[in-house]
Design an enzyme around this catalytic site. Structure first.
Site, PDB file in Angstrom:
ATOM      1  N   GLY A  37      45.488  26.204  32.202  1.00 53.32           N
ATOM      2  CA  GLY A  37      46.186  25.200  31.413  1.00 53.32           C
ATOM      3  C   GLY A  37      46.301  25.629  29.952  1.00 53.32           C
ATOM      4  O   GLY A  37      47.169  26.412  29.612  1.00 53.32           O
ATOM      5  N   SER A 109      44.127  32.263  34.295  1.00 52.44           N
ATOM      6  CA  SER A 109      45.011  31.979  33.165  1.00 52.44           C
ATOM      7  C   SER A 109      44.172  31.584  31.943  1.00 52.44           C
ATOM      8  O   SER A 109      43.329  32.360  31.508  1.00 52.44           O
ATOM      9  CB  SER A 109      46.015  30.895  33.573  1.00 52.44           C
ATOM     10  OG  SER A 109      47.061  30.809  32.642  1.00 52.44           O
ATOM     11  N   TRP A 110      44.388  30.388  31.371  1.00 54.68           N
ATOM     12  CA  TRP A 110      43.546  29.953  30.251  1.00 54.68           C
ATOM     13  C   TRP A 110      42.069  30.032  30.629  1.00 54.68           C
ATOM     14  O   TRP A 110      41.220  30.356  29.802  1.00 54.68           O
ATOM     15  CB  TRP A 110      43.908  28.524  29.839  1.00 54.68           C
ATOM     16  CG  TRP A 110      42.771  27.792  29.179  1.00 54.68           C
ATOM     17  CD1 TRP A 110      42.020  26.787  29.721  1.00 54.68           C
ATOM     18  CD2 TRP A 110      42.225  28.033  27.867  1.00 54.68           C
ATOM     19  NE1 TRP A 110      41.030  26.384  28.833  1.00 54.68           N
ATOM     20  CE2 TRP A 110      41.150  27.130  27.691  1.00 54.68           C
ATOM     21  CE3 TRP A 110      42.541  28.916  26.842  1.00 54.68           C
ATOM     22  CZ2 TRP A 110      40.392  27.083  26.520  1.00 54.68           C
ATOM     23  CZ3 TRP A 110      41.787  28.871  25.673  1.00 54.68           C
ATOM     24  CH2 TRP A 110      40.728  27.970  25.521  1.00 54.68           C
ATOM     25  N   ASP A 261      54.192  39.241  35.950  1.00 56.52           N
ATOM     26  CA  ASP A 261      53.816  37.877  35.576  1.00 56.52           C
ATOM     27  C   ASP A 261      54.584  37.498  34.307  1.00 56.52           C
ATOM     28  O   ASP A 261      54.361  38.084  33.245  1.00 56.52           O
ATOM     29  CB  ASP A 261      52.304  37.809  35.326  1.00 56.52           C
ATOM     30  CG  ASP A 261      51.797  36.425  34.984  1.00 56.52           C
ATOM     31  OD1 ASP A 261      52.590  35.583  34.525  1.00 56.52           O
ATOM     32  OD2 ASP A 261      50.591  36.187  35.161  1.00 56.52           O
ATOM     33  N   HIS A 289      51.250  34.224  39.419  1.00 52.91           N
ATOM     34  CA  HIS A 289      50.339  33.905  38.325  1.00 52.91           C
ATOM     35  C   HIS A 289      49.208  32.990  38.795  1.00 52.91           C
ATOM     36  O   HIS A 289      48.055  33.187  38.440  1.00 52.91           O
ATOM     37  CB  HIS A 289      51.096  33.247  37.180  1.00 52.91           C
ATOM     38  CG  HIS A 289      50.228  32.857  36.034  1.00 52.91           C
ATOM     39  ND1 HIS A 289      49.670  33.780  35.170  1.00 52.91           N
ATOM     40  CD2 HIS A 289      49.792  31.637  35.594  1.00 52.91           C
ATOM     41  CE1 HIS A 289      48.940  33.158  34.253  1.00 52.91           C
ATOM     42  NE2 HIS A 289      49.000  31.856  34.500  1.00 52.91           N
TER      43      HIS A 289
END
Length: 310
Positions: A37, A109-110, A261, A289
């Site tokens: 996120g 991700s984050w 990505d 991703h």
């Protein structure tokens, strides 16, 4: 349906309570999942990244996300006392609460940024790192995601920019979205515009992706947390991850990243691999991703299986 070993809501400050849950083998290797996120929240599919006969897997919704309270989806107060250092401290509070000495940390991700910063801060409590869709959340990364990649998706990028026409560059654009997202009259429209862009670079939309993306409230919470963190450069300044890599040079790790990505260029994990001799970079073809895509899940599961057998 995964059978939970335990779950709860843990007070971590005078304002925030974080939701956590745990499944798998109560005597297995401890593992922690850090969602992306910021603001995505954890999902049951995250358990598929582990052999639950060998692992005791803990999911934690970060401040303002998922089932943690207050929720950014409905309460802008969730953005207060909500920084990267706060999240790192929450992980430690949860680790102590669960009486875990060391755990494998997975981040997507984050969550990969947060996992790396957590490991750099609390090296002694990290057995290994498995990271997917790797993000280091530098100014260069953010400029790519919210501006430069628009060269490949000009129609979607023009629409993204048009919602905040007063913005002069990518940084004022992120801030303008953040302001709109805290305005009750504009919050939903701003969230829809922000999240439309997030999916457009994967050539998809809310209905096609399904899940949480079809929930308007989820989109508000997601966009509020993204803009809150990104307008403040994640409260760590530029290149914070790179500056701390020497602290975890000997921590075993696997980074899994798709060559194409569109949200996180391969350059970020490539540069990390140069500074992280104990880690391996596994490059996939395609543009996956999400850790929960089939290709990613297969490679992540292979990595966690490898650490379980080590």
């Amino acid at each position: 349906m995964v059978k939970l070993l335990d779950h709860g809501t843990l007070p971590v400050s005078g304002r925030h309570q974080v939701y956590w849950e745990m499944a798998g083998n109560p005597d297995g290797l401890a593992a922690l999942v850090l969602h992306g996120g910021p603001g995505s929240g954890c999902r049951e599919g995250h358990y598929d990244l582990f052999d639950l006969d060998r692992y005791r897997v803990v999911l934690m919704d970060q401040r303002g996300a998922g089932r943690s309270r207050p929720a950014a989806a409905t309460d802008v107060a969730a953005l207060q006392d909500n920084t990267t250092d706060d999240l790192i401290n929450d992980i430690e509070v949860l680790r102590a609460h669960l009486e875990v000495d060391k755990w494998l940390v997975f981040g997507g991700s984050w969550g990969s940024t947060l996992g790396l910063l957590y490991a750099q801060t609390h090296r002694g409590h990290v057995r290994a790192l498995v990271l997917a869709g790797v993000a280091t959340t530098t100014r260069r990364d953010l400029a790519w995601l919210y501006d430069d990649v628009g060269n490949l998706f000009p129609e979607a990028h023009d629409a993204f920019c048009a919602f905040v026409p007063e913005a002069e560059d990518v940084w004022t654009r992120i801030a303008a979205y953040g302001d709109a997202l805290t305005d009750p009259a504009r919050a939903q429209a701003a969230a829809d515009a922000w999240c439309t862009w997030e999916l457009a670079i994967f050539e998809t939309d809310f209905e096609s992706v399904g899940g949480n993306w079809t929930d308007p409230a989820f989109r508000v919470g997601f966009a509020r947390l993204c803009t809150h963190y990104f307008r403040n450069f994640c409260f760590r300044g530029d290149d914070a991850v790179a500056r701390g890599m020497d602290r975890i040079a000997d921590v075993p790790g696997v980074m899994i990243h798709s060559r194409f990505d569109p949200s996180c260029p391969l350059r970020a994990p490539w540069e990390l691999a140069k500074r992280w001799p104990a880690a391996r970079l596994d490059v996939l073809g395609g543009n996956d991703h999400s850790a929960l895509s089939k290709a990613m899940t297969t490679r992540i599961r292979a990595a966690t299986d490898g650490f379980a057998h080590a």
